[in-house]
Design an enzyme around this catalytic site. Sequence first.
Site, short mmCIF file in Angstrom:
data_model
loop_
_atom_site.label_atom_id
_atom_site.label_comp_id
_atom_site.label_asym_id
_atom_site.label_seq_id
_atom_site.Cartn_x
_atom_site.Cartn_y
_atom_site.Cartn_z
N LYS A 94 76.97 29.38 44.12
CA LYS A 94 77.76 29.74 43.09
C LYS A 94 77.13 30.30 41.79
CE LYS A 94 81.86 29.35 45.30
NZ LYS A 94 82.54 30.57 45.92
N GLU A 135 88.77 30.46 39.07
CA GLU A 135 89.56 29.60 40.05
C GLU A 135 88.41 28.74 40.75
OE1 GLU A 135 87.17 31.74 42.71
OE2 GLU A 135 88.34 32.26 41.04
N SER A 142 74.63 26.61 51.85
CA SER A 142 74.95 26.99 50.64
C SER A 142 75.28 26.10 49.42
CB SER A 142 76.62 27.57 50.90
OG SER A 142 77.31 26.67 51.43
#
Length: 386
Positions: A90, A112, A371
């Site tokens: 991210k 969000e 991830s």
Amino acid sequence: MDQQLQQEGYFGEFGGSFVPPELQEVLSYLSEQFYKFRDDPEFKEELRYYLREYVGRENPLTYAERLTKLWGGPKIYLKREDLNHTGAHKINNAIGQILLAKRMGAKRIIAETGAGQHGVATATACAMFNMECIIYMGAEDTRRQALNVFRMELLGATVVPVHKGQGRLKDAVDEALDDLVRNYKNTFYLLGSAVGPHPFPTMVKHFQAIISEESKLQIMEKEGRLPDAVVACTGGGSNAIGAFAHYIDEPTVRLIGVEPDQAPSLTQGVPSIIHGFKCLVLLDEEGQPKKTYSIAAGLDYPGIGPEHSHLKVTGRAEYATVTNEEVLESFQELSRAEGIIPALESAHAVAYAKKLAPTMGQDQIIIVNLSGRGDKDVEQVYQMLK
């Protein structure tokens, strides 16, 4: 509709921007600024600087020797997004968008988050650049990911629990979009997934494509050839589209997205509009987005990125589901076999790679996009296993 189809931001029939006129004005300006700075040498240099000096890129493509032996098939390589600062992919997108927000003069950032990793990445970027940060998070997810809530608050962000609906990721996106409509004159929405109205899916892909840019070079250095398959989990689709990006035009490479069997947007969804864009969506009998549930909060979304929808219907990418039991088994297996505790989201990709491996030869190669790391999930997994 014909006029809309001519707009940028479509992937086949999917994508677009279905929003109120005042918000469209904001998104058109955002799009203009993104395309202006995307290829600007100074912007690119600053982005590379922060990715290297702050995020810690490039991260390794690790040969998982014990997993390879255990599964008895192709060589397994792990693309280590878990080693990034803040613990997941991210941050790649958060740094890219915060640099864009800075150039656009924004002072107030909203975002969000589902599992909290995007929220932590956004709060981190805002702390570094001294910007106000508001994070919308489903109330149910604040409970499941209490540690990440504390991390965001520690970094100076205001976390707003969203109680309406199921109190999950979809509801957090609803609230963030409502905030943007109310406060668009002074607010930058740092969207974390490859979803939403144009230009968000294109922007997120651009900043996450660093994953496959690196892995493609790394696998060529290590093996002298491209992988046979790239496997990544899909919720909104940001890590997967980043892991796939530089292989989309390589037809010999299978692209495989893995989703929870309780939120199978790509395997069971139908074309519909959600959150201002068109994609494959899970709908209930009344034609509304269906309630979903995944043990991985970051995958708990009834839609999917528009480019993934396009890759699915054109057959360029394959999408499969795994069960919670398979995910928990893989969470533990990777931890014991390689000393790497994966995020529950990433464990979906590991679980499917385990099923894929016996169908492939020992001379073949799978890259699994790891991830994120599992620090945020260990307490939840402990409770489930107990």
